[in-house]
Design a protein around this motif. Structure first.
Motif, PDB file in Angstrom:
ATOM      1  N   MET A   1       0.817  -1.189   0.000  1.00  0.00           N
ATOM      2  CA  MET A   1       0.000   0.000   0.000  1.00  0.00           C
ATOM      3  C   MET A   1       0.872   1.269   0.000  1.00  0.00           C
ATOM      4  O   MET A   1       0.609   2.196  -0.761  1.00  0.00           O
ATOM      5  N   LEU A   2       1.870   1.297   0.856  1.00  0.00           N
ATOM      6  CA  LEU A   2       2.752   2.458   0.922  1.00  0.00           C
ATOM      7  C   LEU A   2       3.475   2.663  -0.404  1.00  0.00           C
ATOM      8  O   LEU A   2       3.595   3.796  -0.883  1.00  0.00           O
ATOM      9  N   VAL A   3       3.889   1.575  -1.010  1.00  0.00           N
ATOM     10  CA  VAL A   3       4.582   1.670  -2.300  1.00  0.00           C
ATOM     11  C   VAL A   3       3.651   2.249  -3.357  1.00  0.00           C
ATOM     12  O   VAL A   3       4.056   3.108  -4.156  1.00  0.00           O
ATOM     13  N   ASP A   4       2.396   1.825  -3.363  1.00  0.00           N
ATOM     14  CA  ASP A   4       1.421   2.353  -4.318  1.00  0.00           C
ATOM     15  C   ASP A   4       1.190   3.855  -4.110  1.00  0.00           C
ATOM     16  O   ASP A   4       1.115   4.616  -5.075  1.00  0.00           O
ATOM     17  N   LEU A   5       1.093   4.251  -2.848  1.00  0.00           N
ATOM     18  CA  LEU A   5       0.879   5.665  -2.559  1.00  0.00           C
ATOM     19  C   LEU A   5       2.104   6.496  -2.925  1.00  0.00           C
ATOM     20  O   LEU A   5       1.974   7.616  -3.429  1.00  0.00           O
ATOM     21  N   GLU A   6       3.279   5.960  -2.689  1.00  0.00           N
ATOM     22  CA  GLU A   6       4.489   6.680  -3.069  1.00  0.00           C
ATOM     23  C   GLU A   6       4.592   6.809  -4.590  1.00  0.00           C
ATOM     24  O   GLU A   6       5.033   7.834  -5.110  1.00  0.00           O
ATOM     25  N   ALA A   7       4.156   5.764  -5.300  1.00  0.00           N
ATOM     26  CA  ALA A   7       4.138   5.826  -6.767  1.00  0.00           C
ATOM     27  C   ALA A   7       3.138   6.888  -7.234  1.00  0.00           C
ATOM     28  O   ALA A   7       3.411   7.640  -8.173  1.00  0.00           O
ATOM     29  N   GLU A   8       1.995   6.955  -6.578  1.00  0.00           N
ATOM     30  CA  GLU A   8       0.990   7.970  -6.904  1.00  0.00           C
ATOM     31  C   GLU A   8       1.548   9.364  -6.627  1.00  0.00           C
ATOM     32  O   GLU A   8       1.349  10.298  -7.418  1.00  0.00           O
ATOM     33  N   LEU A   9       2.247   9.521  -5.528  1.00  0.00           N
ATOM     34  CA  LEU A   9       2.856  10.811  -5.211  1.00  0.00           C
ATOM     35  C   LEU A   9       3.892  11.193  -6.263  1.00  0.00           C
ATOM     36  O   LEU A   9       3.945  12.347  -6.702  1.00  0.00           O
ATOM     37  N   ALA A  10       4.693  10.246  -6.696  1.00  0.00           N
ATOM     38  CA  ALA A  10       5.691  10.511  -7.736  1.00  0.00           C
ATOM     39  C   ALA A  10       5.002  10.935  -9.030  1.00  0.00           C
ATOM     40  O   ALA A  10       5.449  11.873  -9.706  1.00  0.00           O
ATOM     41  N   ARG A  11       3.906  10.263  -9.376  1.00  0.00           N
ATOM     42  CA  ARG A  11       3.153  10.621 -10.578  1.00  0.00           C
ATOM     43  C   ARG A  11       2.597  12.040 -10.468  1.00  0.00           C
ATOM     44  O   ARG A  11       2.699  12.838 -11.391  1.00  0.00           O
ATOM     45  N   ARG A  12       2.056  12.356  -9.303  1.00  0.00           N
ATOM     46  CA  ARG A  12       1.505  13.701  -9.107  1.00  0.00           C
ATOM     47  C   ARG A  12       2.607  14.761  -9.113  1.00  0.00           C
ATOM     48  O   ARG A  12       2.403  15.865  -9.604  1.00  0.00           O
TER      49      ARG A  12
END
Length: 85
Positions: A1-12
């Motif tokens: 979950m944390l990895v997915d959120l960090e990926a989303e943050l990187a995308r944003r």
């Protein structure tokens, strides 16, 4: 979950960086505008206003994601690491 959120943050963050470049370019164009009453001038100012709002909203979304979601998850992850160690 944390990895997915960090990926989303990187995308944003990437999207925000792109918006920043577009926003700064448009800002320079509107600063150089000699007559804002022309059709081109009104369009540039309208585009600048729209992009300014998008840029501000993007900044807020990134801050919110980090402050409300990622930071607490990172804190929990650190506590769990200490408990396991």
């Amino acid at each position: 979950m944390l990895v997915d959120l960090e990926a989303e943050l990187a995308r944003r963050n990437d999207r925000h960086d792109q918006l920043t470049r577009r926003y700064e370019r448009l800002e320079r164009q509107t600063d150089d505008l000699t007559n804002p009453e022309t059709v081109r001038g009104r369009k540039l100012l309208a585009d600048y206003e729209r992009l300014s709002e998008l840029h501000a909203r993007s900044d807020e979304e990134i801050d919110e994601l980090e402050n409300q979601v990622l930071e607490p998850l990172r804190d929990i992850q650190e506590v769990l690491r200490k408990l396991v160690a």
